[in-house]
Structure formats: C-alpha cells, structure tokens
Design an enzyme around this catalytic site. Sequence first.
Site, PDB file in Angstrom:
ATOM      1  N   ASP A  84       9.167 -97.796  43.325  1.00  0.00           N
ATOM      2  CA  ASP A  84      10.574 -97.832  42.908  1.00  0.00           C
ATOM      3  C   ASP A  84      10.887 -96.549  42.121  1.00  0.00           C
ATOM      4  OD1 ASP A  84      13.085 -98.991  42.567  1.00  0.00           O
ATOM      5  OD2 ASP A  84      12.487-100.161  40.806  1.00  0.00           O
ATOM      6  N   ASP A 106      13.560 -90.718  44.494  1.00  0.00           N
ATOM      7  CA  ASP A 106      14.833 -90.657  43.774  1.00  0.00           C
ATOM      8  C   ASP A 106      15.092 -89.216  43.342  1.00  0.00           C
ATOM      9  OD1 ASP A 106      16.940 -90.721  42.043  1.00  0.00           O
ATOM     10  OD2 ASP A 106      16.113 -92.260  40.717  1.00  0.00           O
ATOM     11  N   HIS A 178      21.217-100.319  36.215  1.00  0.00           N
ATOM     12  CA  HIS A 178      20.028-101.114  35.885  1.00  0.00           C
ATOM     13  C   HIS A 178      20.230-101.788  34.531  1.00  0.00           C
ATOM     14  CE1 HIS A 178      18.267 -97.885  38.544  1.00  0.00           C
ATOM     15  NE2 HIS A 178      17.878 -98.979  39.156  1.00  0.00           N
ATOM     16  N   GLY A 179      19.631-102.939  34.356  1.00  0.00           N
ATOM     17  CA  GLY A 179      19.741-103.640  33.074  1.00  0.00           C
ATOM     18  C   GLY A 179      21.043-104.414  32.988  1.00  0.00           C
ATOM     19  N   GLY A 207      20.102-102.535  40.591  1.00  0.00           N
ATOM     20  CA  GLY A 207      20.801-103.153  39.455  1.00  0.00           C
ATOM     21  C   GLY A 207      21.309-104.536  39.776  1.00  0.00           C
ATOM     22  N   GLY A 208      20.480-105.338  40.458  1.00  0.00           N
ATOM     23  CA  GLY A 208      20.908-106.664  40.924  1.00  0.00           C
ATOM     24  C   GLY A 208      21.203-107.666  39.815  1.00  0.00           C
ATOM     25  N   THR A 209      20.650-107.435  38.623  1.00  0.00           N
ATOM     26  CA  THR A 209      20.883-108.379  37.517  1.00  0.00           C
ATOM     27  C   THR A 209      22.323-108.282  37.026  1.00  0.00           C
ATOM     28  OG1 THR A 209      18.594-108.121  36.814  1.00  0.00           O
ATOM     29  CG2 THR A 209      20.150-108.972  35.160  1.00  0.00           C
ATOM     30  N   ASN A 230      15.175-106.918  38.587  1.00  0.00           N
ATOM     31  CA  ASN A 230      14.102-106.766  37.615  1.00  0.00           C
ATOM     32  C   ASN A 230      14.435-107.496  36.313  1.00  0.00           C
ATOM     33  OD1 ASN A 230      11.846-105.889  36.241  1.00  0.00           O
ATOM     34  ND2 ASN A 230      12.670-103.872  35.770  1.00  0.00           N
TER      35      ASN A 230
HETATM   36  P1  13P Z   1      17.928-104.733  37.282  1.00  0.00           P
HETATM   37  O1  13P Z   1      16.903-104.533  36.232  1.00  0.00           O
HETATM   38  O2  13P Z   1      19.311-104.489  36.766  1.00  0.00           O
HETATM   39  O3  13P Z   1      17.828-106.052  37.951  1.00  0.00           O
HETATM   40  O4  13P Z   1      17.715-103.610  38.386  1.00  0.00           O
HETATM   41  C1  13P Z   1      16.485-103.519  39.053  1.00  0.00           C
HETATM   42  C2  13P Z   1      16.428-102.319  39.931  1.00  0.00           C
HETATM   43  O5  13P Z   1      17.428-101.853  40.444  1.00  0.00           O
HETATM   44  C3  13P Z   1      15.108-101.725  40.170  1.00  0.00           C
HETATM   45  O6  13P Z   1      15.183-100.588  40.958  1.00  0.00           O
END
Ligand code: 13P
Length: 282
Positions: A84, A106, A178-179, A207-209, A230
């Site tokens: 990642d 990246d 992210h986060g 950034g799925g969270t 994550n």
């Molecule tokens: P989050 O921590 O926001 O879920 O994002 C995870 C991510 O995009 C890892 O590449």
Amino acid sequence: MLVNMKNMLDKAKKEKYAVPHFNINNLEWTRFILEACNENKSPVILGVSEGAASYMGGYSVVSAIVSNLIDELKIEVPVALHLDHGSSIEVCKKAIESGFTSVMFDGSKHSLEKNIEMTKEVVDYAHKKNVTVEAEIGSIGGEEDGIANETMYATVEDAIQLSKTGIDFLAPALGSVHGLYKGEPNLNFERMLEISQTTNLPLVLHGGTGIPEEQIKKAISCGICKLNINTELQIAWTNAVREFVETNKNVYDPRKIIKSGEKAIKDAIKTKLELLGTIGII
Ligand code: 13P
C-alpha cells in the site's frame, strides 16, 4: 490461494461490486481478516503499508506469515498481498522480490512527468513477475487534511496519461482522505465515472473509513472495484480491547488481550463485505 489482483478486480468491474482491501498490522490481524473473509466466501486484499511492513519485521516476514497462514488455516478464497502506497521504485521491487503479488506505486508527490516515468519502471518490473500494479493520480490526503480540497483532485487528462504506463488499476484522488473525515467527504462522482470510462481501468477508492454507505454504493456504480479500509478496523479492535482490559484488570496474557478484539474486527469486516457485495461470491 495467493493471487495477484488482476482477475479479482476485472471480475469486480464486470459484475459491479468492490473487493475489500484491509490493512494488516500484525499476525493476529492477518489471521482475523483471512478467517472472516474465508467464512464469508469473499476474496480479500491484504494491504501492507511501508510502516506496517517495517513494524512486522520486513517484507519477507509479512509474506511468510501470509502464505503460511493461508496454508495452515486452509484459506480457500483468493487472497492478494498488496503493498500500500509504495513511495519508491526500490520499495516496490523489494516487496515483489519478497513474494507480494501486487504493489501500489504512489508517485503523487512528484510532477506528472516524474510520476509517469517512475510508474512505468515499476510496471515493467512487476509485470515480468506476474505482479499487478496500482498507481495514484491527484493526491489522497491524510487525517491532517480531514477533508480534501479541489487542488488535490485528479483530473481526467492526467488519469488518461498515467493509464498509458500499462498500470492495472488506478486510484484517482476524488475527495477521499485517509483516517477520519472532518465533516462529510465530497466525492466527485461525475469525474469518477468519466475516469472509469476513459481509462477503462478498475478504479480504487482509498480512505474507505467514514464514507457514508450510499456514497460507497454510488462509487461502485461509477467504477470503483476496490475499497481500502484501515482506520475503521483499528477503531473497532481498539474499542473492544480497551473495554476488555478495563474490565479484566488481572489479565496479563497478551494472547487473551489481542484476541479480545477478534469479534469486533470480524463483525466490522462482515458489515463491509455486505456493503461491497462480496459475500458468497467464491
Ligand atoms: P482509511 O484508514 O481511511 O480507512 O484508509 C485506508 C486506506 O486508504 C489505505 O490505503
């Protein structure tokens, strides 16, 4: 079964669902994630950041843990081991040499020209070894950003240019960070669809969270085939462990402490698989 991400994400694109990418942090998390996805018959991508690889003892250690857990636990669903946010060509090569089946390069901190040049070198190296490559265009922010601003968004033109390097998947920054978000994310769905149609690549949403469920479903309809998660698992696990430690003050066996977050992490995974549409597809 350890595989690269090609078939996984091509199928997701065709059948309009998204494969989960969960970041791993240690042996136990890897086990919880593999078991949860195997029980639910879902393919899974194990994402490993440079920081996590270093924490776990190096790329070869991570690779050995994952492949041996797949064997010992008799995991039957397809599993991809994915770097990642690889920040350099060297780190991508190192992961590939250690047995990773997929890497993300990246190059978003570089100019477009430099990003293209470096991405191309990673693609040429990776494809010779049957390893798939994800690349980033625009800039996906961190928790310090909280919310993305327009200058961070990918443009369609840049996405097309980067896609010509031969990458397998593209992560265009379109408003996610992210986060934890400060307020609601403002994803540019129109541009997402345009990038999906013009590049014809499976797209990745980082950034799925904290992205509301309806927005995730809409993103899948606009070409997202992989969702990265994550922080959400970190919060689920930490809340459960914190409660366990506070209510069991005389427990000091680390196995019991780490395991006390297992149910919370597995429940959070199941909820995500339901949303992404991958339960029972294997
Ligand atoms: P989050 O921590 O926001 O879920 O994002 C995870 C991510 O995009 C890892 O590449």
